[in-house]
Design an enzyme around this catalytic site. Structure first.
Site, PDB file in Angstrom:
ATOM      1  CE1 TYR A  49      -4.051  -2.322   4.865  1.00 21.94           C
ATOM      2  CE2 TYR A  49      -3.247  -0.091   4.456  1.00 21.94           C
ATOM      3  CZ  TYR A  49      -3.763  -1.284   3.982  1.00 21.94           C
ATOM      4  OH  TYR A  49      -3.995  -1.445   2.634  1.00 21.94           O
TER       5      TYR A  49
ATOM      6  CB  SER B 277      -0.870   0.026   1.257  1.00 24.77           C
ATOM      7  OG  SER B 277      -1.531   1.280   1.367  1.00 24.77           O
TER       8      SER B 277
HETATM    9  N1  NAD Z   1      -8.659  -0.549  -1.860  1.00 26.92           N
HETATM   10  C1  NAD Z   1      -7.649   0.239  -1.596  1.00 26.92           C
HETATM   11  O1  NAD Z   1      -7.784   1.457  -1.663  1.00 26.92           O
HETATM   12  C2  NAD Z   1      -6.279  -0.340  -1.251  1.00 26.92           C
HETATM   13  C3  NAD Z   1      -5.216   0.572  -1.144  1.00 26.92           C
HETATM   14  C4  NAD Z   1      -3.955   0.082  -0.840  1.00 26.92           C
HETATM   15  C5  NAD Z   1      -3.772  -1.268  -0.655  1.00 26.92           C
HETATM   16  N2  NAD Z   1      -4.818  -2.131  -0.751  1.00 26.92           N
HETATM   17  C6  NAD Z   1      -4.547  -3.555  -0.536  1.00 26.92           C
HETATM   18  O2  NAD Z   1      -5.038  -4.301  -1.627  1.00 26.92           O
HETATM   19  C7  NAD Z   1      -5.419  -5.603  -1.171  1.00 26.92           C
HETATM   20  C8  NAD Z   1      -6.824  -5.896  -1.614  1.00 26.92           C
HETATM   21  O3  NAD Z   1      -7.672  -4.921  -1.034  1.00 26.92           O
HETATM   22  P1  NAD Z   1      -9.168  -4.654  -1.501  1.00 26.92           P
HETATM   23  O4  NAD Z   1      -9.376  -3.192  -1.430  1.00 26.92           O
HETATM   24  O5  NAD Z   1      -9.461  -5.376  -2.760  1.00 26.92           O
HETATM   25  O6  NAD Z   1      -9.909  -5.306  -0.249  1.00 26.92           O
HETATM   26  P2  NAD Z   1     -11.341  -6.029  -0.150  1.00 26.92           P
HETATM   27  O7  NAD Z   1     -11.713  -5.954   1.288  1.00 26.92           O
HETATM   28  O8  NAD Z   1     -12.241  -5.455  -1.144  1.00 26.92           O
HETATM   29  O9  NAD Z   1     -10.965  -7.534  -0.531  1.00 26.92           O
HETATM   30  C9  NAD Z   1     -10.066  -8.249   0.277  1.00 26.92           C
HETATM   31  C10 NAD Z   1     -10.322  -9.722   0.127  1.00 26.92           C
HETATM   32  O10 NAD Z   1      -9.453 -10.392   1.061  1.00 26.92           O
HETATM   33  C11 NAD Z   1     -10.212 -11.373   1.740  1.00 26.92           C
HETATM   34  N3  NAD Z   1      -9.632 -11.621   3.055  1.00 26.92           N
HETATM   35  C12 NAD Z   1      -9.593 -10.794   4.121  1.00 26.92           C
HETATM   36  N4  NAD Z   1      -9.022 -11.399   5.167  1.00 26.92           N
HETATM   37  C13 NAD Z   1      -8.667 -12.647   4.745  1.00 26.92           C
HETATM   38  C14 NAD Z   1      -8.050 -13.751   5.363  1.00 26.92           C
HETATM   39  N5  NAD Z   1      -7.656 -13.710   6.650  1.00 26.92           N
HETATM   40  N6  NAD Z   1      -7.834 -14.865   4.635  1.00 26.92           N
HETATM   41  C15 NAD Z   1      -8.233 -14.923   3.337  1.00 26.92           C
HETATM   42  N7  NAD Z   1      -8.844 -13.915   2.701  1.00 26.92           N
HETATM   43  C16 NAD Z   1      -9.060 -12.789   3.405  1.00 26.92           C
HETATM   44  C17 NAD Z   1     -11.613 -10.803   1.828  1.00 26.92           C
HETATM   45  O11 NAD Z   1     -12.594 -11.821   2.046  1.00 26.92           O
HETATM   46  C18 NAD Z   1     -11.754 -10.143   0.461  1.00 26.92           C
HETATM   47  O12 NAD Z   1     -12.219 -11.046  -0.516  1.00 26.92           O
HETATM   48  C19 NAD Z   1      -5.239  -5.590   0.348  1.00 26.92           C
HETATM   49  O13 NAD Z   1      -4.012  -6.177   0.689  1.00 26.92           O
HETATM   50  C20 NAD Z   1      -5.237  -4.122   0.679  1.00 26.92           C
HETATM   51  O14 NAD Z   1      -4.541  -3.844   1.871  1.00 26.92           O
HETATM   52  C21 NAD Z   1      -6.081  -1.689  -1.056  1.00 26.92           C
END
Ligand code: NAD
Length: 252
Positions: A154, A141
């Site tokens: 985080y 991130s």
């Molecule tokens: N959306 C953003 O703005 C953003 C920004 C920076 C980084 N990220 C990173 O991108 C990645 C994906 O994020 P997203 O926004 O798509 O999130 P999201 O919450 O939309 O999807 C995350 C997925 O991970 C799964 N998950 C959560 N905990 C879990 C576990 N213990 N075991 C297995 N699966 C698990 C959830 O069920 C979900 O399907 C993450 O690592 C997040 O930190 C997202």
């Protein structure tokens, strides 16, 4: 000399990929992109129903997995592996000032965002080393690079992901394995929608204002970077951190 021909660009035919957290958001876009590029994809997610539905739609398979449980991770990889590509994408966020968080909060955030990356990488590496090929892509991130007001633990976990990625790149280059991190900015996913539901329009504006492009990113824009890093065309890229964040942190 690796066989990296310029065309066809970004194909993953014959590759087996494990995408954690692949049922929703960024992970789901990566699953769709990898499957369309010819990879055999396994979705590993806590959300078993979402993973199964996407697996049917994308022609992938699904396994219910809590990535923070190292035992479950090793069992899943033993059953569904070996893998050529690992995308460590599963993650969770929490919005609270650090002084309002508890030790339990820290443990959970670090387990899901960092320990899971160690566990999944540990489980897939032996087969990749034996095969002399591997692509490890870790979704970190921009919070790791910039810090996060309301997301200190985080951000710390994601910072750990970036430095872990570099170490894995160093240790595994001799096996033909590359490891790279992607740092998304604010991406339109269920995770972000949850944050906006808690923080309101003010938070949404604050997020878009941190980007030079003045908008949210789409999951497919992160998936495109993951597809590139997984492809033969990225064979000479390792230990890198690629921002997909609309120019976040450039002072716009
Ligand atoms: N959306 C953003 O703005 C953003 C920004 C920076 C980084 N990220 C990173 O991108 C990645 C994906 O994020 P997203 O926004 O798509 O999130 P999201 O919450 O939309 O999807 C995350 C997925 O991970 C799964 N998950 C959560 N905990 C879990 C576990 N213990 N075991 C297995 N699966 C698990 C959830 O069920 C979900 O399907 C993450 O690592 C997040 O930190 C997202």
């Amino acid at each position: 000399m690796p066989a990296a021909s310029p065309l066809p660009f970004g194909r993953l035919d014959g590759r087996r990929a494990l995408v954690t957290g692949g049922a929703n958001g960024i992970g789901a876009a990566i699953v769709r992109g990898f499957a369309a590029a010819g990879a055999t994809v396994v979705i590993a997610d806590l959300d078993a129903m979402g993973a199964a539905a996407l697996a049917r739609e994308a022609g992938a398979s699904a396994v219910r997995l809590d990535v923070s449980d190292t035992g479950q991770v090793h069992e899943a990889v033993a059953t569904h592996g070996p893998f050529d590509i690992l995308v460590n994408n599963a993650g969770i966020d929490q919005h609270a000032f650090f002084s309002d968080t508890t030790e339990q909060d820290w443990a959970k955030l670090i387990a899901v965002n960092l320990v899971s990356v160690l566990a999944c990488t540990h489980a897939v590496l032996p087969a990749m080393q034996a095969a002399g090929f591997g692509r490890i892509i870790n979704i970190a991130s921009e919070a790791a690079r910039l810090g996060s007001k309301g997301g200190a633990v985080y951000a710390a976990a994601k910072g750990g992901v970036i430095s872990f990625t570099k170490s894995i790149a160093r240790e595994n280059a001799r096996y033909g394995i590359t490891a790279n991190a992607i740092t998304p900015g604010p991406i339109r996913t269920p995770m972000l929608e949850q944050a906006v539901a808690e923080g309101g329009d003010k938070l949404l504006r604050a997020m878009t204002d941190t980007t030079l492009l003045r908008r949210l990113g789409e999951p497919e824009e992160v998936a495109a970077a993951a597809l590139f890093l997984a492809s033969d065309q990225a064979a000479y890229i390792t230990g890198e951190t690629l921002g997909v964040s609309g120019g976040m942190g450039l002072g716009g």
